[in-house]
Design an enzyme around this catalytic site. Sequence first.
Site, PDB file in Angstrom:
ATOM      1  N   ARG A  62       0.806  -1.222   0.000  1.00  0.00           N
ATOM      2  CA  ARG A  62       0.000   0.000   0.000  1.00  0.00           C
ATOM      3  C   ARG A  62       0.844   1.279   0.000  1.00  0.00           C
ATOM      4  O   ARG A  62       0.377   2.337  -0.398  1.00  0.00           O
ATOM      5  CB  ARG A  62      -0.939   0.006   1.195  1.00  0.00           C
ATOM      6  CG  ARG A  62      -0.258   0.128   2.539  1.00  0.00           C
ATOM      7  CD  ARG A  62      -1.268   0.197   3.689  1.00  0.00           C
ATOM      8  NE  ARG A  62      -2.027  -1.027   3.856  1.00  0.00           N
ATOM      9  CZ  ARG A  62      -3.303  -1.161   3.512  1.00  0.00           C
ATOM     10  NH1 ARG A  62      -3.950  -0.154   2.960  1.00  0.00           N
ATOM     11  NH2 ARG A  62      -3.930  -2.304   3.714  1.00  0.00           N
TER      12      ARG A  62
ATOM     13  N   LYS B 117      -1.083 -16.719  10.063  1.00  0.00           N
ATOM     14  CA  LYS B 117      -1.339 -17.774  11.033  1.00  0.00           C
ATOM     15  C   LYS B 117      -1.786 -17.146  12.343  1.00  0.00           C
ATOM     16  O   LYS B 117      -1.061 -16.339  12.924  1.00  0.00           O
ATOM     17  CB  LYS B 117      -0.073 -18.607  11.272  1.00  0.00           C
ATOM     18  CG  LYS B 117       0.491 -19.260  10.015  1.00  0.00           C
ATOM     19  CD  LYS B 117       1.836 -19.916  10.295  1.00  0.00           C
ATOM     20  CE  LYS B 117       2.441 -20.540   9.042  1.00  0.00           C
ATOM     21  NZ  LYS B 117       3.763 -21.142   9.290  1.00  0.00           N
TER      22      LYS B 117
ATOM     23  N   SER C 261       8.348 -22.890   7.788  1.00  0.00           N
ATOM     24  CA  SER C 261       9.080 -22.122   6.773  1.00  0.00           C
ATOM     25  C   SER C 261       9.446 -20.753   7.314  1.00  0.00           C
ATOM     26  O   SER C 261       8.583 -20.052   7.853  1.00  0.00           O
ATOM     27  CB  SER C 261       8.223 -21.975   5.510  1.00  0.00           C
ATOM     28  OG  SER C 261       6.909 -21.564   5.837  1.00  0.00           O
TER      29      SER C 261
ATOM     30  N   LYS D  78       1.159 -22.658  17.673  1.00  0.00           N
ATOM     31  CA  LYS D  78       2.605 -22.893  17.802  1.00  0.00           C
ATOM     32  C   LYS D  78       3.364 -21.601  18.068  1.00  0.00           C
ATOM     33  O   LYS D  78       4.425 -21.602  18.699  1.00  0.00           O
ATOM     34  CB  LYS D  78       3.135 -23.616  16.554  1.00  0.00           C
ATOM     35  CG  LYS D  78       2.884 -22.899  15.229  1.00  0.00           C
ATOM     36  CD  LYS D  78       3.996 -21.968  14.820  1.00  0.00           C
ATOM     37  CE  LYS D  78       3.679 -21.266  13.520  1.00  0.00           C
ATOM     38  NZ  LYS D  78       4.734 -20.323  13.098  1.00  0.00           N
TER      39      LYS D  78
ATOM     40  N   ASN E 149       8.683 -15.191  17.196  1.00  0.00           N
ATOM     41  CA  ASN E 149       8.004 -15.479  18.458  1.00  0.00           C
ATOM     42  C   ASN E 149       8.973 -16.025  19.499  1.00  0.00           C
ATOM     43  O   ASN E 149       8.880 -15.670  20.683  1.00  0.00           O
ATOM     44  CB  ASN E 149       6.857 -16.451  18.206  1.00  0.00           C
ATOM     45  CG  ASN E 149       5.759 -15.823  17.380  1.00  0.00           C
ATOM     46  OD1 ASN E 149       4.969 -15.036  17.874  1.00  0.00           O
ATOM     47  ND2 ASN E 149       5.723 -16.145  16.084  1.00  0.00           N
TER      48      ASN E 149
ATOM     49  N   GLU F 174       3.037 -12.938  15.661  1.00  0.00           N
ATOM     50  CA  GLU F 174       1.627 -13.274  15.782  1.00  0.00           C
ATOM     51  C   GLU F 174       1.273 -13.939  17.119  1.00  0.00           C
ATOM     52  O   GLU F 174       0.140 -13.871  17.561  1.00  0.00           O
ATOM     53  CB  GLU F 174       1.197 -14.187  14.632  1.00  0.00           C
ATOM     54  CG  GLU F 174       1.137 -13.506  13.267  1.00  0.00           C
ATOM     55  CD  GLU F 174      -0.091 -12.607  13.100  1.00  0.00           C
ATOM     56  OE1 GLU F 174      -0.751 -12.297  14.109  1.00  0.00           O
ATOM     57  OE2 GLU F 174      -0.383 -12.228  11.955  1.00  0.00           O
TER      58      GLU F 174
END
Length: 332
Positions: free
Chosen positions: A30, A106, A137, A190, A255, A280
């Site tokens: 964007r 995810k 991945s 996860k 994470n 996430e």
Amino acid sequence: MNISVLGAGAWGTAMAIAFAAKNQVLLWGRNQSAMSAMQADKQNVAYLSGFPFPDSLQITSDFAAAMAHAAGPEGLLVIATSVSGLRPTLEACRAHQPKNIIWLCKGFEESTQLLPHQVAEQVLGLGVAFGALSGPSFAQEVAKGLPCALTIASKSNELSSLVVQALHVNAMRVYSSDDVVGVEVGGAVKNILAIATGVADGLGLGLNARAALITRGLAEISRLGVALGGRSETLMGLTGVGDLILTCTGDLSRNRKVGLALAQGKSLDVIVQELGHVAEGVRCAQAVRALAQSLGIQMPITDAVAGVLFDGISLQEMIGRLLARDAKQETH
């Protein structure tokens, strides 16, 4: 095949590079000035520096052009936003009537506790073929062309075949599944468990503790996945245990880095700012905890992580709570 990738962060860029080995790919973002810079530099310096774009990968900030590029029954639209960006992106796509859509994000939508496919059903209805591409991945390794294996999860056999045909190339292997719930739950939870293992590693709790967290974390994923309608065998595959192992142990895991930084005493605000990328697991922890509680499912590791992130619980208390749990049978 014509493929448009919506979202020019590290993951969207890496996948666009990989897809361009066999397809004509248009990468959309964007920010017009950022996309112009990427076009001039022939790489994404801000998020994935050092990986030049192939000639079959083009750059644009024109949303209508991106939609037109992937139009028709043989086109493929790939959404590479975060979960929080999925709904507004789908809403923007709806007016262009896309035929085939997959997403790479995810997690659970934080405000609604919905999985991505449930968000897509709300926004698009059931007349569009859509699905999730997931699996163990990392962006940098995908961009390098190193081997990886992914799963396309969709209720549409035609879409799954289209994705496998387009993306199963060179070092990228793509498998198919109709268990969308199982695939998405594995990919979501996860990330939370990777924060926990990062904390344990950062505190020097040892490899035994890491193995225990991963194994008991898999039990949490399975309980939630099956309760929501997923299949247990899916959670023992690439998008369950495979992605869990990678995210909990790999040094490229954002994470896991959150957990390591928490163990150093850094605040969540500082950690997120320093990462410069979305982790996430942070956004997902609160939603998964609330969902598990509403379903009566025990997820003690997830609950402990959410407690540290949002309730002010100390790391020592988090570890103490987990170690103080009563002994019970491992399997039921």
